[in-house]
Design a protein around this motif. Structure first.
Motif, PDB file in Angstrom:
ATOM      1  N   THR A  14      -9.376   7.511   8.557  1.00 23.03           N
ATOM      2  CA  THR A  14      -8.761   6.994   9.781  1.00 23.03           C
ATOM      3  C   THR A  14      -9.824   6.799  10.851  1.00 23.03           C
ATOM      4  O   THR A  14     -10.739   7.616  11.009  1.00 23.03           O
ATOM      5  CB  THR A  14      -7.687   7.960  10.304  1.00 23.03           C
ATOM      6  N   SER A  40       3.779   0.988   2.829  1.00 25.30           N
ATOM      7  CA  SER A  40       3.335  -0.007   3.805  1.00 25.30           C
ATOM      8  C   SER A  40       4.499  -0.691   4.502  1.00 25.30           C
ATOM      9  O   SER A  40       4.296  -1.464   5.441  1.00 25.30           O
ATOM     10  CB  SER A  40       2.457  -1.055   3.111  1.00 25.30           C
ATOM     11  N   CYS A  51       0.845  -1.194   0.000  1.00 23.96           N
ATOM     12  CA  CYS A  51       0.000   0.000   0.000  1.00 23.96           C
ATOM     13  C   CYS A  51       0.883   1.247   0.000  1.00 23.96           C
ATOM     14  O   CYS A  51       1.965   1.268   0.585  1.00 23.96           O
ATOM     15  CB  CYS A  51      -0.894  -0.016   1.235  1.00 23.96           C
ATOM     16  N   PRO A  82      -7.464  -1.293   6.296  1.00 20.41           N
ATOM     17  CA  PRO A  82      -6.093  -1.121   5.793  1.00 20.41           C
ATOM     18  C   PRO A  82      -5.858  -1.847   4.473  1.00 20.41           C
ATOM     19  O   PRO A  82      -4.874  -1.594   3.798  1.00 20.41           O
ATOM     20  CB  PRO A  82      -5.232  -1.733   6.909  1.00 20.41           C
ATOM     21  N   SER A  92      -8.660   7.646   1.838  1.00 21.65           N
ATOM     22  CA  SER A  92      -8.332   7.081   3.138  1.00 21.65           C
ATOM     23  C   SER A  92      -9.183   7.702   4.242  1.00 21.65           C
ATOM     24  O   SER A  92      -9.448   8.908   4.235  1.00 21.65           O
ATOM     25  CB  SER A  92      -6.849   7.306   3.433  1.00 21.65           C
TER      26      SER A  92
END
Length: 667
Positions: free
Chosen positions: A141, A29, A10, A351, A139
């Motif tokens: 979180t 990643s 990633c 993730p 993304s």
């Protein structure tokens, strides 16, 4: 086909405002991190123009055209220096699998940018959003835990469509091939008034879909993204996406992994993308939203290809980012490179983009129509589909097995009033005939005549034995004045708790036959809480002889039908009324022995279902000689003015069909 691999590689690119400039920084990643570089103000202005012009091109169904140069320039500006080096290393580490590209964006204007339309330099179709090597996702979180959901069979999809109609039909059609293959299980959608928060919550409590697919409108109101649902009357109700996310938390910790927000043409641009981010922050592993509404055929293609890639049996896991990239590629190929392909965007909390674990999966095709024994017609496919899931029976008093007794009753009434004064006209409906008799001879005499005809006990006809074996827990309605359905249920389901609820003149009678019990007991005072998920509930709305052998004056005359039973909710035990009404609103109905030519039957349907359409996949069984097929299919006289599916068959045929798969509707 060879299974696709799953890459754990990633790359995250952080995009942030720094005055008039844009700052870019990347992480990998494997804990790699780059220093930031800046995009100068001229390129920042290009981003604003690019956003507006891609949206305009999408609205006209056109390709990027001259915007391709900007797409190249923006791509080059992001992937340069250390970021370009990191990307190359991650691709090498991925070993031929695509790299997940997570975009970390906090600025509202930057969230509206169709980053998926950025294009590899020197390429006309190398868009991020259709790339086989790069899988873009926005993304999100959150501190919610995550793991892929093991799926052993079909991917279960529940659609929520407050407006129903062609949009819902289009989605089901788009999934048709996946449904037929057994890779997708199409759960009965929530439509109209059933698309309320309460009923959605109830369905999610009772079922465990893997995907929740919203079809409808979105808006941003005072800065808060909202989604349109419905209230109990089918009217629009706007719900903040954050509140919906909080309500879905229990399901999101279970099987639910993906939410799809498909915007109708009336949706406010960007509203579903904003709602998607909010739902992802609330705990959804992945949410697909739209930056702007798209043409109906484009939406169909997107759904078809998304679910083909997401749920296909050749997949090792359902990779939502890869699936959405394949759907965008299909739109570009099928619609001349239309910029509409860049409307759907993925918000990813997890993730990884592989939401489902298909290891050990066994896909089984849904069973086709089952041939009946003895050379009879094969089971009608509509009935076959219905009986294999929970449904509610609505049993009218126009069954052929009931007609001899009714005709005998008619003859007894005619003997008294078929002479002057006021002789009955030929063909007078039973309710009108009973009304004349009661006016002339009195209600007590009418009830005595009824008891004389209907008191004799009879063997349970085969149809009722088949019905009793096929019915599962839930709410079932009978208009029969004799308790033949309840007797059949007690005989064929002795281990099931059965309630019979009968609204009488002054109060409501609740009878209970406990599992394993031999008697029906009348419950005094407050009834225990009835659970339609576990118990069988029979509503006896036209009264008469009860299963405990007691007699209650039945509804017979026009005045009885008009005044004897008005509001179902008030006639139900208060502790269980909501659960019973929710079940009637959400589960498809099997209607037998009803006639739309009879005003009391039409009135009954409105009292059961209100003004909302009958639940989706409801089915009417009509005798071939009755000639009512078109009335049911058009639905002019039905609640909500929406027709339902019809099969023309005799009660004997239906009994044979049901007995062929007596456990089909049992839960």
């Amino acid at each position: 086909m060879q299974k696709q691999g799953i890459s754990s590689v990633c790359m995250e690119i952080e995009l942030a405002r720094d005055g008039a400039e844009l700052r870019v920084r990347a992480r990998g990643s494997r804990e790699e991190s780059t220093s930031s570089h800046r995009l100068a103000p001229p390129l920042t202005a290009d981003i604003r123009r690019f956003t507006a012009e891609v949206r305009e091109a999408a609205g006209r169904g056109r390709p990027l055209g001259s915007l391709l140069a900007t797409a190249h320039a923006l791509h080059g500006a992001l992937f340069r220096d250390e970021v370009a080096t990191l990307r190359a290393r991650l691709h090498e580490a991925a070993g031929g699998e695509p790299v997940l590209l997570r975009l970390a964006i906090s600025d509202a204007d930057l969230k509206a940018v169709p980053w998926e339309a950025l294009c590899e330099p020197s390429s006309a179709m190398g868009f991020w959003g259709s790339s086989p090597d790069l899988l873009p996702a926005r993304s999100v979180t959150t501190n919610e835990p995550w793991q892929p959901r093991e799926v052993r069979g079909a991917v279960k999809v529940l659609a929520v469509a407050p407006s129903g109609g062609a949009t819902l039909e289009r989605l089901e059609g788009a999934l048709g091939e996946r449904i037929a293959s057994g890779e997708v299980e199409w759960r009965d959608p929530l439509v109209g008034a059933a698309a309320s928060l309460d009923l959605l919550r109830e369905r999610l409590r009772r079922e465990s879909p893997h995907v929740l697919h919203f079809l409808g409108h979105g808006r941003v109101w005072d800065g808060i993204p909202e989604i349109q649902l419905a209230d109990a009357h089918g009217e629009e109700q706007w719900l903040p996406a954050e509140l919906l996310g909080q309500d879905l938390k229990a399901s999101l910790r279970g099987d639910l992994r993906l939410i799809v927000l498909e915007a109708c043409k009336g949706a406010q641009p960007g509203a579903f993308a904003s709602a998607a981010e909010t739902l992802a922050r609330s705990g959804a592993d992945a949410v697909i939203g739209h930056l702007w509404p798209v043409d109906a055929e484009v939406a169909r293609r997107c759904s078809e290809q998304l679910y083909r890639a997401l749920a296909g049996r050749e997949q090792g896991r359902g990779d939502v980012a890869r699936s959405l990239n394949q759907a965008r590629w299909s739109i570009l190929a099928a619609f001349g490179g239309s910029a509409e392909a860049f409307s759907p965007v993925l918000y990813l909390r997890a993730p990884r983009s592989a939401l489902f674990d298909f290891a050990g999966r066994s896909v089984v095709k849904p069973q086709a129509a089952v041939p009946a024994r003895g050379g009879a017609r094969a089971v009608d496919p509509a009935l076959e589909r219905l009986r294999r899931r929970p449904f509610s029976l609505v049993l009218g008093d126009r069954l052929k097995s009931e007609r001899p007794a009714l005709e005998g009753f008619r003859e007894r009434l005619l003997k008294e009033i078929d002479r002057p004064p006021g002789a009955a006209p030929p063909g007078l409906p039973m309710s009108a005939l009973a009304q004349r008799f009661a006016l002339r001879c009195g209600a007590d005499t009418l009830e005595a005549e009824f008891q004389h005809v209907f008191r004799a006990a009879a063997a349970i006809p085969p149809l009722f034995a088949a019905l009793a074996q096929s019915l599962g827990p839930g709410v079932h309605t009978t208009l029969l004045r004799t308790p033949v359905l309840e007797q059949a249920l007690a005989e064929h389901q002795p281990d099931r708790r059965i309630y019979a609820i009968q609204p009488d003149r002054e109060s409501t009678v609740v009878l209970l036959r406990e599992a394993g019990g031999a008697r029906w007991e009348r419950l005094a005072g407050n009834s225990p809480s009835i659970d339609p998920e576990e118990d069988i509930v029979v509503l006896r709305l036209y009264r008469g002889f009860r299963p405990d052998a007691a007699f209650s004056p039945p509804l017979l005359t026009e005045d009885d039908y008009l005044l004897g039973f008005r509001e179902l909710e008030k006639a139900l035990p208060p502790e269980s009324a909501d659960d019973i009404l929710d079940t009637l609103a959400s589960e498809p109905a099997l209607l037998m022995g009803l006639s739309l030519h009879l005003w009391d039957h039409r009135m009954l349907l409105y009292r059961l279902f209100g003004k909302r359409p009958l639940p989706r996949r409801s089915l009417a069984v009509v005798e071939p000689e009755d000639g009512e097929r078109e009335l049911w299919e058009k639905g002019t006289s039905l609640p909500g003015k929406e027709g339902i599916a019809v099969i023309e068959a005799s009660a004997e045929e239906v009994g044979v069909w049901l007995s062929e798969g007596a456990d089909g509707g049992r839960r």
